[in-house]
Design a protein around this motif. Structure first.
Motif, PDB file in Angstrom:
ATOM      1  N   VAL A 117       0.824  -1.218   0.000  1.00 41.93           N
ATOM      2  CA  VAL A 117       0.000   0.000   0.000  1.00 41.93           C
ATOM      3  C   VAL A 117       0.854   1.264   0.000  1.00 41.93           C
ATOM      4  O   VAL A 117       0.326   2.359  -0.178  1.00 41.93           O
ATOM      5  N   PHE A 118       2.158   1.118   0.158  1.00 40.82           N
ATOM      6  CA  PHE A 118       3.052   2.275   0.180  1.00 40.82           C
ATOM      7  C   PHE A 118       3.754   2.513  -1.162  1.00 40.82           C
ATOM      8  O   PHE A 118       4.514   3.461  -1.305  1.00 40.82           O
ATOM      9  N   ASP A 119       3.501   1.669  -2.154  1.00 42.20           N
ATOM     10  CA  ASP A 119       4.190   1.748  -3.447  1.00 42.20           C
ATOM     11  C   ASP A 119       3.474   2.693  -4.415  1.00 42.20           C
ATOM     12  O   ASP A 119       2.710   2.276  -5.277  1.00 42.20           O
ATOM     13  N   ASP A 120       3.765   3.983  -4.295  1.00 38.67           N
ATOM     14  CA  ASP A 120       3.129   5.005  -5.138  1.00 38.67           C
ATOM     15  C   ASP A 120       3.586   5.000  -6.582  1.00 38.67           C
ATOM     16  O   ASP A 120       3.022   5.702  -7.414  1.00 38.67           O
ATOM     17  N   SER A 121       4.607   4.217  -6.914  1.00 32.02           N
ATOM     18  CA  SER A 121       5.080   4.203  -8.302  1.00 32.02           C
ATOM     19  C   SER A 121       4.133   3.425  -9.214  1.00 32.02           C
ATOM     20  O   SER A 121       4.300   3.443 -10.425  1.00 32.02           O
ATOM     21  N   TYR A 122       3.132   2.786  -8.622  1.00 35.93           N
ATOM     22  CA  TYR A 122       2.156   2.023  -9.400  1.00 35.93           C
ATOM     23  C   TYR A 122       0.816   2.748  -9.400  1.00 35.93           C
ATOM     24  O   TYR A 122       0.260   3.021  -8.333  1.00 35.93           O
ATOM     25  N   PRO A 123       0.248   3.043 -10.574  1.00 35.47           N
ATOM     26  CA  PRO A 123      -1.063   3.691 -10.631  1.00 35.47           C
ATOM     27  C   PRO A 123      -2.148   2.902  -9.891  1.00 35.47           C
ATOM     28  O   PRO A 123      -3.073   3.485  -9.340  1.00 35.47           O
ATOM     29  N   GLY A 124      -2.016   1.569  -9.842  1.00 37.38           N
ATOM     30  CA  GLY A 124      -2.986   0.751  -9.128  1.00 37.38           C
ATOM     31  C   GLY A 124      -3.068   1.089  -7.649  1.00 37.38           C
ATOM     32  O   GLY A 124      -4.095   0.869  -7.008  1.00 37.38           O
TER      33      GLY A 124
ATOM     34  N   LEU B 144      -5.669   5.232  -6.039  1.00 34.62           N
ATOM     35  CA  LEU B 144      -6.745   4.928  -5.097  1.00 34.62           C
ATOM     36  C   LEU B 144      -7.259   6.229  -4.493  1.00 34.62           C
ATOM     37  O   LEU B 144      -6.517   7.221  -4.391  1.00 34.62           O
ATOM     38  N   ASP B 145      -8.511   6.225  -4.083  1.00 32.27           N
ATOM     39  CA  ASP B 145      -9.083   7.378  -3.384  1.00 32.27           C
ATOM     40  C   ASP B 145      -8.147   7.747  -2.230  1.00 32.27           C
ATOM     41  O   ASP B 145      -7.725   6.874  -1.464  1.00 32.27           O
ATOM     42  N   PRO B 146      -7.802   9.033  -2.073  1.00 38.21           N
ATOM     43  CA  PRO B 146      -6.847   9.430  -1.031  1.00 38.21           C
ATOM     44  C   PRO B 146      -7.276   9.009   0.383  1.00 38.21           C
ATOM     45  O   PRO B 146      -6.423   8.622   1.198  1.00 38.21           O
ATOM     46  N   ASP B 147      -8.566   9.073   0.702  1.00 35.93           N
ATOM     47  CA  ASP B 147      -9.016   8.661   2.029  1.00 35.93           C
ATOM     48  C   ASP B 147      -8.869   7.158   2.236  1.00 35.93           C
ATOM     49  O   ASP B 147      -8.482   6.698   3.312  1.00 35.93           O
ATOM     50  N   LEU B 148      -9.179   6.381   1.214  1.00 36.09           N
ATOM     51  CA  LEU B 148      -8.998   4.932   1.290  1.00 36.09           C
ATOM     52  C   LEU B 148      -7.517   4.607   1.456  1.00 36.09           C
ATOM     53  O   LEU B 148      -7.143   3.807   2.324  1.00 36.09           O
ATOM     54  N   LEU B 149      -6.678   5.235   0.661  1.00 31.58           N
ATOM     55  CA  LEU B 149      -5.244   4.979   0.732  1.00 31.58           C
ATOM     56  C   LEU B 149      -4.681   5.363   2.105  1.00 31.58           C
ATOM     57  O   LEU B 149      -3.881   4.621   2.686  1.00 31.58           O
ATOM     58  N   ARG B 150      -5.125   6.477   2.638  1.00 32.11           N
ATOM     59  CA  ARG B 150      -4.684   6.911   3.971  1.00 32.11           C
ATOM     60  C   ARG B 150      -5.078   5.872   5.026  1.00 32.11           C
ATOM     61  O   ARG B 150      -4.265   5.490   5.874  1.00 32.11           O
ATOM     62  N   ALA B 151      -6.313   5.389   4.964  1.00 27.84           N
ATOM     63  CA  ALA B 151      -6.782   4.385   5.925  1.00 27.84           C
ATOM     64  C   ALA B 151      -5.991   3.082   5.777  1.00 27.84           C
ATOM     65  O   ALA B 151      -5.604   2.461   6.779  1.00 27.84           O
ATOM     66  N   LEU B 152      -5.753   2.662   4.539  1.00 24.36           N
ATOM     67  CA  LEU B 152      -4.979   1.444   4.312  1.00 24.36           C
ATOM     68  C   LEU B 152      -3.564   1.572   4.858  1.00 24.36           C
ATOM     69  O   LEU B 152      -3.032   0.648   5.475  1.00 24.36           O
ATOM     70  N   ARG B 153      -2.957   2.728   4.653  1.00 23.83           N
ATOM     71  CA  ARG B 153      -1.584   2.926   5.125  1.00 23.83           C
ATOM     72  C   ARG B 153      -1.515   2.991   6.643  1.00 23.83           C
ATOM     73  O   ARG B 153      -0.577   2.476   7.253  1.00 23.83           O
ATOM     74  N   GLU B 154      -2.498   3.621   7.257  1.00 24.47           N
ATOM     75  CA  GLU B 154      -2.531   3.664   8.712  1.00 24.47           C
ATOM     76  C   GLU B 154      -2.702   2.260   9.283  1.00 24.47           C
ATOM     77  O   GLU B 154      -1.986   1.857  10.205  1.00 24.47           O
ATOM     78  N   ALA B 155      -3.627   1.500   8.716  1.00 20.85           N
ATOM     79  CA  ALA B 155      -3.840   0.128   9.164  1.00 20.85           C
ATOM     80  C   ALA B 155      -2.591  -0.724   8.902  1.00 20.85           C
ATOM     81  O   ALA B 155      -2.190  -1.522   9.762  1.00 20.85           O
TER      82      ALA B 155
ATOM     83  N   VAL C 217      -1.005  -5.414  -2.114  1.00 19.28           N
ATOM     84  CA  VAL C 217      -2.189  -5.076  -2.899  1.00 19.28           C
ATOM     85  C   VAL C 217      -2.160  -5.920  -4.167  1.00 19.28           C
ATOM     86  O   VAL C 217      -1.263  -5.777  -5.001  1.00 19.28           O
ATOM     87  N   ASN C 218      -3.143  -6.814  -4.298  1.00 21.89           N
ATOM     88  CA  ASN C 218      -3.255  -7.620  -5.524  1.00 21.89           C
ATOM     89  C   ASN C 218      -3.889  -6.800  -6.636  1.00 21.89           C
ATOM     90  O   ASN C 218      -3.581  -6.979  -7.803  1.00 21.89           O
ATOM     91  N   SER C 219      -4.808  -5.925  -6.253  1.00 21.69           N
ATOM     92  CA  SER C 219      -5.470  -5.068  -7.223  1.00 21.69           C
ATOM     93  C   SER C 219      -6.032  -3.864  -6.487  1.00 21.69           C
ATOM     94  O   SER C 219      -6.586  -4.003  -5.393  1.00 21.69           O
ATOM     95  N   GLY C 220      -5.891  -2.714  -7.088  1.00 22.91           N
ATOM     96  CA  GLY C 220      -6.433  -1.482  -6.517  1.00 22.91           C
ATOM     97  C   GLY C 220      -7.224  -0.763  -7.592  1.00 22.91           C
ATOM     98  O   GLY C 220      -8.169  -1.309  -8.148  1.00 22.91           O
TER      99      GLY C 220
END
Length: 191
Positions: free
Chosen positions: A54-61, A65-76, A89-92
């Protein structure tokens, strides 16, 4: 018959079916009509290789992702790391073209659009296309999210897809909403 001749015969018996299969496969590929050529999805379509977190921003997948979803995923994911768990992340996010390709493949696999709808949504309805969903990769991570995800607003949406998570802010103070049996039971998929 010499031992060398016997070995040659055995090798021919083994290799002949392989060679015939290769020739048949190449012939089929060459004869395939242009209309049935499959699309080749790329990183730009949201395709993710194994090992993307979930920390690999070099991939568009991941990055799309929605910034709020990504923030929650990264916090978790940060909190889960303390338990030795990594969120792969298998698919985003997926492009509409990639989503349509997945749907065509599902229809071919399951035999009908109705059966495929239990697993894959259309590009018009998929929360992946809008960046609102992530499929998390390992059993440890999905088990951790199943137990702790509501604290972050991360909820499993479909009973048949324990890897599929979406953000449900209302879950942060309580619990996740009831799951749908599968995507075909989700009213959002009937647009």
């Amino acid at each position: 018959m010499s031992q060398t001749a016997a070995v040659r015969i055995r090798i021919r018996r083994i290799l002949r079916p392989v060679a015939v299969g290769l020739v048949a496969g190449i012939t089929n590929l060459v004869r395939r009509p242009a209309s049935s050529v499959e699309l080749v999805s790329t990183k730009a379509d949201g395709v993710l290789p194994d090992g993307v977190t979930v920390f690999d921003d070099s991939y568009p997948g991941v990055a799309n992702l929605d910034p709020d979803l990504l923030r929650a995923l990264r916090e978790a994911a940060t909190d889960a790391a303390a338990d030795g768990i990594t969120f792969y992340v298998n698919s985003g996010w997926r492009s509409p073209e990639y989503q349509n390709e997945l749907l065509r493949e599902a229809i071919a696999k399951y035999g009908s659009a109705a059966k495929a709808a239990r697993w894959v949504a259309t590009a018009d309805t998929s929360p992946h296309v809008s960046g609102q969903a992530a499929d998390i990769g390992s059993f440890d991570a999905t088990a951790w999210l199943s137990k702790n995800g509501a604290k972050y607003g991360l909820c499993q949406i479909y009973r048949n897809e324990p890897w599929h998570y979406e953000l449900r802010r209302e879950a942060i103070d309580g619990r996740c909403p009831a799951m749908y049996a599968n995507p075909s039971r989700d009213p959002r998929m009937r647009r």
